[in-house]
Design an enzyme around this catalytic site. Structure first.
Site, PDB file in Angstrom:
ATOM      1  CG  ASN A  43      -7.311  -1.329  -6.143  1.00 33.76           C
ATOM      2  OD1 ASN A  43      -6.391  -2.062  -5.781  1.00 33.76           O
ATOM      3  ND2 ASN A  43      -7.761  -0.337  -5.381  1.00 33.76           N
ATOM      4  CG  ASP A  74      -2.016   0.998   1.169  1.00 35.72           C
ATOM      5  OD1 ASP A  74      -2.375   1.403   0.047  1.00 35.72           O
ATOM      6  OD2 ASP A  74      -2.524   1.405   2.224  1.00 35.72           O
TER       7      ASP A  74
END
EC number: 2.5.1.-
Length: 258
Positions: A86, A38
């Site tokens: 995403n 991340d």
């Protein structure tokens, strides 16, 4: 950071890392780690570059991570590269991100050092990406090395739904009634239909970028995992950060929910 500080770190950190590595207790190390890679976009903004640059920098850090895992004897690594959420990003961002993932997976497969296994809803991905992931798995199937789960188009809720769907289809083909299945079903029946079926659950889950939440990563498998949250954005995650995570895990007294 001043140049003299960078130079000092380059001199001192290798010795510090070597000492940490020597002191890790071999009988208290994780066998399976999950890593949430991340912070690529925030890293890119911090250095004044575009999002694609951040994703490329993040992809470049995957191979070093796998080398560090080999170094300490990790057996399974699950890398979360792209979530189902995403997939809703704007096409202008998603298309280059998928291309970067394809390049990274192709490069890892070509080295024949690690056994790659895609985990995720491949049917949600573009056909090219899904086929490339399958080809990488096939080409590394016989590699005797670290098993690397490549989580692309992955969501924990979707995985559990897919597992239940697979279980129902299996029993429908056997002629099992819903009433009979309701009497038989238990935790292991569902676990046997997860993307990671046959693998040990993760002992340790690492998330970079300072965020302290799972976000849907390995929801079923991480019920008894230990968690380690690192402030560094993924492109800045270093060997010393990895070793600190492993050391922190080794120092914990695992209770497995007891």
């Amino acid at each position: 950071m001043a140049d003299w500080k960078r130079g000092l770190r380059r001199v001192l950190y290798p010795a510090y890392e070597a000492r940490m590595l020597r002191r890790l207790p071999a009988d208290q190390l994780p066998k399976h780690i999950g890593v949430m890679l991340d912070g690529n976009r925030r890293w890119a903004r911090a250095v004044g570059r575009d999002t694609a640059h951040g994703h490329r920098a993040g992809a470049a850090n995957i191979e070093p991570l796998l080398g560090w895992c080999d170094e300490v004897g990790i057996e399974v690594v699950t890398l979360w590269l792209l979530s189902t959420d995403n997939l809703n990003r704007p096409a202008a961002e998603l298309a280059p991100l998928l291309e970067i993932i394809e390049e990274a997976v192709t490069s890892l497969a070509a080295q024949q050092r690690w056994r790659l296994h895609p985990v995720g809803a491949l049917d949600l991905l573009p056909a090219r990406t899904a086929e490339l992931l399958k080809a990488a798995a096939e080409s590394t199937r016989d590699v005797d090395g670290l098993l690397v789960n490549v989580a692309v188009g992955y969501g924990g809720r979707r995985e559990i739904a897919d597992a239940v769907r697979s279980l129902l289809q299996e029993h429908a083909e056997r002629g099992t009634t819903l009433e009979e299945l309701a009497e038989q079903i238990d935790v292991e029946h569902i676990a046997d239909h997860l993307y990671t079926k046959g693998q040990p659950d993760p002992d340790l889950v690492i998330r970079t970028s300072g965020e302290q939440r799972l976000g849907g990563f390995l929801l079923w498998q991480s019920a008894k995992s230990e968690f380690y949250f690192c402030e560094a954005y993924w492109p800045d995650f270093r060997r010393v950060d990895f070793l600190r995570a492993i050391r922190a895990y080794a120092q914990r007294e695992r209770r497995f929910g007891a």
